[in-house]
Design a protein around this motif. Sequence first.
Motif, mmCIF file in Angstrom:
data_model
loop_
_atom_site.group_PDB
_atom_site.id
_atom_site.type_symbol
_atom_site.label_atom_id
_atom_site.label_comp_id
_atom_site.label_asym_id
_atom_site.label_seq_id
_atom_site.Cartn_x
_atom_site.Cartn_y
_atom_site.Cartn_z
ATOM 1 N N GLY A 191 0.792 -1.233 0.000
ATOM 2 C CA GLY A 191 0.000 0.000 0.000
ATOM 3 C C GLY A 191 0.815 1.270 0.000
ATOM 4 N N THR A 219 0.725 3.318 -3.426
ATOM 5 C CA THR A 219 -0.570 3.973 -3.609
ATOM 6 C C THR A 219 -0.721 5.146 -2.648
ATOM 7 O OG1 THR A 219 -1.637 1.967 -4.435
ATOM 8 C CG2 THR A 219 -3.073 3.648 -3.474
ATOM 9 N N LEU A 279 -11.078 3.376 -5.746
ATOM 10 C CA LEU A 279 -10.149 2.264 -5.539
ATOM 11 C C LEU A 279 -10.894 1.150 -4.817
ATOM 12 C CD1 LEU A 279 -7.080 4.307 -4.223
ATOM 13 C CD2 LEU A 279 -7.359 3.388 -6.523
ATOM 14 N N ASN A 300 -7.547 -0.291 0.463
ATOM 15 C CA ASN A 300 -7.390 1.005 -0.181
ATOM 16 C C ASN A 300 -8.078 2.123 0.594
ATOM 17 O OD1 ASN A 300 -5.652 0.971 -2.461
ATOM 18 N ND2 ASN A 300 -7.144 -0.281 -3.571
ATOM 19 N N ASN A 339 -5.472 3.119 2.914
ATOM 20 C CA ASN A 339 -4.483 3.959 2.242
ATOM 21 C C ASN A 339 -4.984 5.391 2.112
ATOM 22 O OD1 ASN A 339 -2.895 1.660 1.904
ATOM 23 N ND2 ASN A 339 -3.619 1.272 -0.168
ATOM 24 N N GLY A 395 -5.800 4.443 -9.811
ATOM 25 C CA GLY A 395 -4.911 3.456 -9.207
ATOM 26 C C GLY A 395 -3.670 3.214 -10.047
#
Length: 452
Positions: free
Chosen positions: A128, A131, A265, A270, A273, A300
């Motif tokens: 992660g 991202t 996402l 996510n 994130n 993404g």
Amino acid sequence: MKFEELGRKSILILGFGTEGQATYEFLRKRWPAKALSIADRRNIDEFSADIARRIRKDPNVTLNLGPGYLDSLPPKKCEVIIKTPGIPASVGAITRAREAGCVLTSHSQIFLSNYPREKIIGVTGTKGKSTTASLIHHILKTAGIAAELVGNIGQPPLARIDAVSKNTYFVHEFSSHQLAEVESSPHIAVLLNIVPEHLDYYASFEEYVAAKENITRFQTATDVLIFNADYPIPTAIASRSKAQLRPFSMKDRLETILEAGEIPLAGRFNIQNVLAAVAAASICGADSQAIGNAIRSFRGLPHRLEHAGTYNGITFYDDSIATIPDATLAALDALGANVQTVLLGGHERNLDFSELGARLPAHIKTVILFPPTGQRIWKAIEAHSTNRTLPEAFFVRDMEQAVKIAYERTEPGKICLLSPASPSFGTFKDYQERGDLFKAFVRKFSNSGGIR
């Protein structure tokens, strides 16, 4: 080490990949005539023609390339070793050089020692981090705040340090290897979850965690640690940190900024994130409107649960970055019950696949397995699955064969997922090549005769 001191020392660049080459270019720009040494296990003809020509023409460079590259480390040959992250500091030649008085440092440490710390945001975790770092950078730019994306994603930071004003935020993605020997921490540290990885490099999982902890180990009470409070390891690390703590959790709410359904996402991971990125960008002064707009417009990254298209009624997803079982399980959870086929297996890093075997959903009807870990993954499924029927297993040697089988075994309306739970090395150059080949063969066979 400060630039002024570095300029007075004899330097060896140990490892000449992307980061080592950026280090060379930076040093050469600062000190055009300074004597430098470069050591790498590759021979010169294995580098790009441009970089090979560049170092061949440099009269002030000493090259030690090929299998005997560590011969350049005996005492008195250099005062400072700038080591690439991929070479363990425990290598005997490095240990002996340090005992003889050589200073070991890195590209990341030089950056941390010389750029204003209040403008450095560091991001780490097992998965992660790319991202999250990319999203922080995107939010800051959307908010009109000067920012650079560097480190394990983007360019090495020294390649950009002289090109921007000192008011620019550097969003630095840190791998465990980049953190392992640093002696400074960023002003804003973002710590995602940590699970077993790189166990072919570290002596133990604890050693890997200790490397990750360096992102906050050297912080003070004026610094900030943003951490995932939903997991025990980040929480334990936070309890030892001297920094101001900013926990984030799935219990937190984003509704004041945007609805959860507006996040473009997939997957619970996510959302975590996004929570981390929002916390970091807020500290830097990004307002709620800019944050919301940036999240809505964010796309993404490649090979991270990337929708690779729908062909012949089958939807394909490229999650080649999933090099550990936890990431594969997260991808399966994100995509739900329509996943029918999954491509698993790759390079051996001594990971435990028992939980993957136990939790592989019953709706998975076909597993396509790459060597060498494919064999162990299948044994874990046989040993630990509680499903009434096991999926059908196919053992393959290359991506072409794997995608052909995927087309034959996946029904229209269902999903085929590449999420290997293993690194790519051996069969593929890296996870990017693995994912690119997957997508290329998906497109190639979409209308081929004999394949549905």
